[in-house]
Design a protein around this motif. Structure first.
Motif, PDB file in Angstrom:
ATOM      1  N   UNK A 239     -37.027   1.966 -91.734  1.00  0.00           N
ATOM      2  CA  UNK A 239     -36.479   0.879 -92.533  1.00  0.00           C
ATOM      3  C   UNK A 239     -35.051   1.180 -92.931  1.00  0.00           C
ATOM      4  N   UNK A 240     -34.410   0.164 -93.456  1.00  0.00           N
ATOM      5  CA  UNK A 240     -33.012   0.313 -93.845  1.00  0.00           C
ATOM      6  C   UNK A 240     -32.909   0.875 -95.261  1.00  0.00           C
ATOM      7  N   UNK A 241     -31.761   1.452 -95.555  1.00  0.00           N
ATOM      8  CA  UNK A 241     -31.478   1.973 -96.883  1.00  0.00           C
ATOM      9  C   UNK A 241     -30.002   1.736 -97.149  1.00  0.00           C
ATOM     10  N   UNK A 242     -29.716   0.784 -98.023  1.00  0.00           N
ATOM     11  CA  UNK A 242     -28.361   0.333 -98.292  1.00  0.00           C
ATOM     12  C   UNK A 242     -27.686   0.000 -96.961  1.00  0.00           C
ATOM     13  N   UNK A 243     -26.502   0.515 -96.711  1.00  0.00           N
ATOM     14  CA  UNK A 243     -25.808   0.202 -95.457  1.00  0.00           C
ATOM     15  C   UNK A 243     -25.760   1.414 -94.525  1.00  0.00           C
ATOM     16  N   UNK A 244     -26.708   2.326 -94.674  1.00  0.00           N
ATOM     17  CA  UNK A 244     -26.694   3.562 -93.891  1.00  0.00           C
ATOM     18  C   UNK A 244     -27.178   3.393 -92.468  1.00  0.00           C
ATOM     19  N   UNK A 245     -26.589   4.186 -91.580  1.00  0.00           N
ATOM     20  CA  UNK A 245     -27.041   4.253 -90.188  1.00  0.00           C
ATOM     21  C   UNK A 245     -28.149   5.292 -90.099  1.00  0.00           C
ATOM     22  N   UNK A 246     -29.245   4.946 -89.447  1.00  0.00           N
ATOM     23  CA  UNK A 246     -30.382   5.859 -89.301  1.00  0.00           C
ATOM     24  C   UNK A 246     -30.000   7.043 -88.415  1.00  0.00           C
ATOM     25  N   UNK A 247     -30.419   8.234 -88.830  1.00  0.00           N
ATOM     26  CA  UNK A 247     -30.169   9.462 -88.084  1.00  0.00           C
ATOM     27  C   UNK A 247     -31.498  10.189 -87.857  1.00  0.00           C
ATOM     28  N   UNK A 248     -31.532  11.059 -86.865  1.00  0.00           N
ATOM     29  CA  UNK A 248     -32.719  11.872 -86.618  1.00  0.00           C
ATOM     30  C   UNK A 248     -32.831  12.939 -87.697  1.00  0.00           C
ATOM     31  N   UNK A 249     -34.023  13.071 -88.255  1.00  0.00           N
ATOM     32  CA  UNK A 249     -34.294  14.085 -89.264  1.00  0.00           C
ATOM     33  C   UNK A 249     -35.348  15.046 -88.753  1.00  0.00           C
ATOM     34  N   UNK A 250     -35.951  15.787 -89.650  1.00  0.00           N
ATOM     35  CA  UNK A 250     -36.936  16.781 -89.248  1.00  0.00           C
ATOM     36  C   UNK A 250     -38.203  16.729 -90.079  1.00  0.00           C
ATOM     37  N   UNK A 251     -39.229  17.386 -89.566  1.00  0.00           N
ATOM     38  CA  UNK A 251     -40.527  17.499 -90.224  1.00  0.00           C
ATOM     39  C   UNK A 251     -41.053  18.902 -89.969  1.00  0.00           C
ATOM     40  N   UNK A 252     -41.630  19.502 -90.997  1.00  0.00           N
ATOM     41  CA  UNK A 252     -42.242  20.812 -90.883  1.00  0.00           C
ATOM     42  C   UNK A 252     -43.508  20.782 -91.730  1.00  0.00           C
ATOM     43  N   UNK A 253     -44.617  21.302 -91.176  1.00  0.00           N
ATOM     44  CA  UNK A 253     -45.846  21.247 -91.951  1.00  0.00           C
ATOM     45  C   UNK A 253     -46.928  22.202 -91.498  1.00  0.00           C
ATOM     46  N   UNK A 254     -47.949  22.304 -92.357  1.00  0.00           N
ATOM     47  CA  UNK A 254     -49.143  23.111 -92.111  1.00  0.00           C
ATOM     48  C   UNK A 254     -50.366  22.254 -92.415  1.00  0.00           C
ATOM     49  N   UNK A 255     -51.448  22.495 -91.674  1.00  0.00           N
ATOM     50  CA  UNK A 255     -52.700  21.803 -91.942  1.00  0.00           C
ATOM     51  C   UNK A 255     -53.865  22.760 -91.798  1.00  0.00           C
ATOM     52  N   UNK A 256     -54.878  22.526 -92.608  1.00  0.00           N
ATOM     53  CA  UNK A 256     -56.166  23.189 -92.453  1.00  0.00           C
ATOM     54  C   UNK A 256     -57.194  22.081 -92.376  1.00  0.00           C
ATOM     55  N   UNK A 257     -58.059  22.122 -91.335  1.00  0.00           N
ATOM     56  CA  UNK A 257     -59.062  21.074 -91.135  1.00  0.00           C
ATOM     57  C   UNK A 257     -60.444  21.698 -90.982  1.00  0.00           C
ATOM     58  N   UNK A 258     -61.440  20.980 -91.481  1.00  0.00           N
ATOM     59  CA  UNK A 258     -62.832  21.380 -91.327  1.00  0.00           C
ATOM     60  C   UNK A 258     -63.507  20.346 -90.435  1.00  0.00           C
ATOM     61  N   UNK A 259     -63.937  20.773 -89.233  1.00  0.00           N
ATOM     62  CA  UNK A 259     -64.660  19.897 -88.322  1.00  0.00           C
ATOM     63  C   UNK A 259     -66.114  19.836 -88.744  1.00  0.00           C
ATOM     64  N   UNK A 260     -66.661  18.635 -88.793  1.00  0.00           N
ATOM     65  CA  UNK A 260     -68.090  18.546 -89.076  1.00  0.00           C
ATOM     66  C   UNK A 260     -68.864  19.288 -88.005  1.00  0.00           C
ATOM     67  N   UNK A 261     -68.263  19.414 -86.812  1.00  0.00           N
ATOM     68  CA  UNK A 261     -68.826  20.280 -85.780  1.00  0.00           C
ATOM     69  C   UNK A 261     -69.997  19.693 -85.028  1.00  0.00           C
ATOM     70  N   UNK A 262     -70.298  18.435 -85.273  1.00  0.00           N
ATOM     71  CA  UNK A 262     -71.430  17.814 -84.598  1.00  0.00           C
ATOM     72  C   UNK A 262     -70.910  16.732 -83.666  1.00  0.00           C
ATOM     73  N   UNK A 263     -71.339  16.753 -82.425  1.00  0.00           N
ATOM     74  CA  UNK A 263     -70.829  15.846 -81.411  1.00  0.00           C
ATOM     75  C   UNK A 263     -71.094  14.378 -81.745  1.00  0.00           C
ATOM     76  N   UNK A 264     -72.118  14.074 -82.521  1.00  0.00           N
ATOM     77  CA  UNK A 264     -72.427  12.679 -82.838  1.00  0.00           C
ATOM     78  C   UNK A 264     -71.495  12.103 -83.901  1.00  0.00           C
ATOM     79  N   UNK A 265     -70.836  12.938 -84.652  1.00  0.00           N
ATOM     80  CA  UNK A 265     -69.902  12.490 -85.682  1.00  0.00           C
ATOM     81  C   UNK A 265     -68.644  13.364 -85.606  1.00  0.00           C
ATOM     82  N   UNK A 266     -67.743  13.063 -84.660  1.00  0.00           N
ATOM     83  CA  UNK A 266     -66.575  13.927 -84.426  1.00  0.00           C
ATOM     84  C   UNK A 266     -65.444  13.702 -85.433  1.00  0.00           C
ATOM     85  N   UNK A 267     -65.716  13.997 -86.690  1.00  0.00           N
ATOM     86  CA  UNK A 267     -64.722  13.857 -87.753  1.00  0.00           C
ATOM     87  C   UNK A 267     -64.245  15.219 -88.216  1.00  0.00           C
TER      88      UNK A 267
END
Length: 190
Positions: free
Chosen positions: A41-69
């Motif tokens: 989206x726009x912000x005042x009269x600024x030209x959009x530039x490429x920025x960055x993202x850095x992150x970490x995640x920890x996930x717990x798989x339900x581990x059952x093939x019938x409910x792959x969440x």
């Protein structure tokens, strides 16, 4: 119109049968990811530039093939960068509007445990906005915020995760992102 609906239905049925059944996987997995962002989206009269993202995640798989969440927790720093030209009111320059976010995550995994495993998910949590570089326009520097992150992606050969997302919190901070992650854990059970 009927032909289009028939072709769409045929495509969906074919895709369903082409995808292999999910497998039981290890319960715990995590990743570290880095990526590029573009303001959503726009912000005042600024030209959009490429920025960055850095992150970490920890996930717990339900581990059952019938409910792959999986459910998890993610920490991300996402930037929306704008370039402003000099005018009578401002000297111009680059302004990086950054969001530090801590979110609860949930993903639905297609083909879980296979070498190509697409997923779709959502993150929701809290964050903090900060203005980095030149502060050309006031943008809620230091404010707390609510963050929502819809995402889609694919996990390849159990270790590489490509994710396309949108980090949504406030005008000037909203960003689309593409990240590359390295995954540990979550492999198919033997």
């Amino acid at each position: 119109m009927k032909k289009c609906l028939f072709l769409l239905a045929l495509l969906l049925v074919t895709a369903q049968y082409a995808m292999a059944q999910p497998r039981d996987v290890q319960h715990c997995e995590g990743d570290v990811h880095v990526g590029a962002t573009m303001p959503a989206g726009s912000f005042h009269d600024g030209d959009k530039q490429v920025g960055g993202n850095l992150g970490l995640e920890f996930r717990y798989n339900l581990g059952h093939a019938k409910l792959p969440l999986d459910f998890g927790l993610g920490v991300d720093v996402v930037s929306s960068v704008y370039h402003f030209h000099s005018n009578d009111e401002h000297s111009g320059g680059d302004q990086s509007n950054r969001t530090f976010a801590v979110q609860a995550l949930c993903d639905y995994n297609f083909n879980q445990g296979h070498n190509v495993a697409p997923f779709v998910g959502l993150g929701m949590g809290v964050g903090r906005h900060d203005v980095i570089n030149d502060n050309v326009y006031e943008a809620g520097d230091g404010e707390a915020c609510f963050v929502v992150t819809p995402r889609v992606g694919v996990e390849l050969v159990h270790h590489i995760r490509l994710t396309l997302n949108a980090t949504l919190s406030r005008k000037g901070y909203n960003a689309f992102g593409l990240s590359l992650g390295f995954v540990l854990g979550g492999r198919p059970k033997k």
